[in-house]
Write an enzyme that holds these catalytic residues in place. Structure first.
Site, PDB file in Angstrom:
ATOM      1  N   SER A   1       0.783  -1.247   0.000  1.00 14.68           N
ATOM      2  CA  SER A   1       0.000   0.000   0.000  1.00 14.68           C
ATOM      3  C   SER A   1       0.810   1.289   0.000  1.00 14.68           C
ATOM      4  O   SER A   1       0.225   2.375  -0.075  1.00 14.68           O
ATOM      5  CB  SER A   1      -0.962   0.012   1.192  1.00 14.68           C
TER       6      SER A   1
ATOM      7  N   LYS B   1       0.133   3.862  -2.644  1.00 13.56           N
ATOM      8  CA  LYS B   1      -0.874   4.914  -2.546  1.00 13.56           C
ATOM      9  C   LYS B   1      -0.278   6.316  -2.422  1.00 13.56           C
ATOM     10  O   LYS B   1      -0.991   7.310  -2.547  1.00 13.56           O
ATOM     11  CB  LYS B   1      -1.820   4.609  -1.392  1.00 13.56           C
TER      12      LYS B   1
ATOM     13  N   SER C   1      -5.813   3.633   4.416  1.00 14.22           N
ATOM     14  CA  SER C   1      -5.332   2.748   3.350  1.00 14.22           C
ATOM     15  C   SER C   1      -6.478   2.091   2.592  1.00 14.22           C
ATOM     16  O   SER C   1      -6.401   0.929   2.202  1.00 14.22           O
ATOM     17  CB  SER C   1      -4.404   1.673   3.928  1.00 14.22           C
TER      18      SER C   1
ATOM     19  N   LYS D   1       3.382   6.448   4.928  1.00 18.28           N
ATOM     20  CA  LYS D   1       2.338   5.509   4.510  1.00 18.28           C
ATOM     21  C   LYS D   1       2.750   4.089   4.875  1.00 18.28           C
ATOM     22  O   LYS D   1       3.887   3.684   4.637  1.00 18.28           O
ATOM     23  CB  LYS D   1       2.111   5.608   2.994  1.00 18.28           C
TER      24      LYS D   1
END
Length: 370
Positions: free
Chosen positions: A57, A60, A112, A211
């Site tokens: 993720s 992202k 997320s 992140k």
């Protein structure tokens, strides 16, 4: 003999004492890792940083910056069946709902949300496939040469979705230049959503954003940013079983052994004696570089000026760029910036930058090459 023994102990203590010139590598469990100085881009630590791996993720980050740069953050987006059916982590969107793109980006970065990622892709790219094209186009622009995106969320459903720790640090450095991205990435709570980045919310007080990521095949992935005393760092780990501590260890290493140093200040270049250029040439932006105390003594600057000065008696013939300033660390060139000409006299400016350049000026050798 006793005095000699005490003196020997003292010397051993001095040599063994840690300082910003004697760096011991941090303890890192991740398969791939990197610590980068955000301002200069210098790599302060790396472990298999160019190995291609799945990234989960942290993908992202690219999805977020493209959404922000689209200029559509205040527009309402209708949520499709395709977005809602996305597997994995979710912000629980429903088909037919409408939501501002800005709120989707917050849901993407803090929670997320894979459904948010696909909804953003459809809004900004017209389709998921169209958005993926934009992702790879932006990756090329940034210089992410070992990266290929196949979706906006980082799920393992595509084999051709990969990157490296180094490339993800480049992406983060690019994204952190955007004020809106910095605000979203560094937000702990938004409309009932709590940020999953525990370094930001509880574990490390200098954290400014980042992140998290996890899939069964990629394992734990993490990107974080941290700031302390004007020094801005980026840490990335891929397949990191102890990623929170990996990042803390890397940040502490960077803050302990390196300083973000202004090796060349913006404004008037003093010491230029050329009659046409004196008091008229300047640097637009300060040149920053992350250095140990030992390395600061190795910095020198060479001013390389144009030789074509036959027509310079008429100031209108002097070009906008009249040379370049080259910064060296020892014999290694680490930065080159243009030297600009201004028809009016350039005023010497003081301030925070001026203070730092004076602080380190005893270590900087300036040579003029005309």
């Amino acid at each position: 003999m006793k005095r000699f023994f005490l003196f020997a102990i003292f010397i051993m203590f001095i040599l063994a004492s840690p300082g910003k010139s004697f760096a011991a590598a941090p303890s890192v469990t991740a398969a791939s890792a990197i610590l980068m100085d955000q301002d200069s881009g210098r790599v302060l630590y790396e472990k298999n940083a160019n190995d291609v791996r799945r990234i989960a993720s942290i993908t992202k980050i690219m999805t977020a910056i493209l959404a922000i740069e689209s200029g559509k953050l205040d527009e309402n987006t209708k949520i499709s069946d395709t977005a809602v059916r996305t597997e994995g982590s979710s912000i629980y969107l429903k088909p037919g709902d409408t939501m501002k793109l800005k709120d989707l980006v917050y849901g993407l970065m803090l929670r997320s949300g894979n459904d948010a990622a696909n909804a953003i892709a459809e809004c900004v790219g017209g389709s998921i496939e169209g958005f993926v094209f934009l992702m790879n186009q932006k990756a090329k622009e940034i210089g992410m040469v070992n990266t290929h995106f196949a979706n906006p969320n980082g799920l393992d459903n595509k084999e051709d979705h990969f990157s490296t720790a180094y490339d993800m640090a480049l992406l983060t450095r690019y994204a952190m230049q955007n004020k809106t991205y910095r605000e979203i990435s560094g937000t702990k709570f938004y409309k009932g959503w709590g940020n999953k980045n525990r370094l930001l919310t509880e574990k490390y007080k200098y954290t400014t954003g980042g992140k998290t990521g996890f899939t069964k095949r990629a394992k734990r992935t993490l990107v974080t940013t941290a700031t302390k005393d004007h020094q801005n760092l980026i840490a990335v780990t891929l397949n990191g079983p102890d990623d929170w501590n990996d990042h803390i260890n890397m940040f502490e290493y960077g803050f302990k052994y390196f300083d973000t140093t202004i090796v060349l200040d913006k404004g008037l270049i003093e010491g230029i004696n050329n009659k046409y250029l004196k008091n008229h040439v300047y640097i637009k932006n300060p040149v920053l570089y992350s250095l140990t105390n030992k390395e600061k003594k190795e910095i020198s600057i060479e001013m390389k000026l144009l030789n074509s000065q036959k027509n310079w008696k008429d100031a209108r013939n002097i070009p906008k760029i009249v040379g370049k300033a080259v910064v060296y660390k020892g014999n290694e060139e680490i930065k080159s910036v243009p030297i600009y000409y201004k028809h009016e006299n350039v005023e010497k400016k003081k301030g925070w930058f001026g203070y730092f350049i004076q602080l380190f000026s005893i270590h900087l050798g300036v040579k003029e090459n005309g």
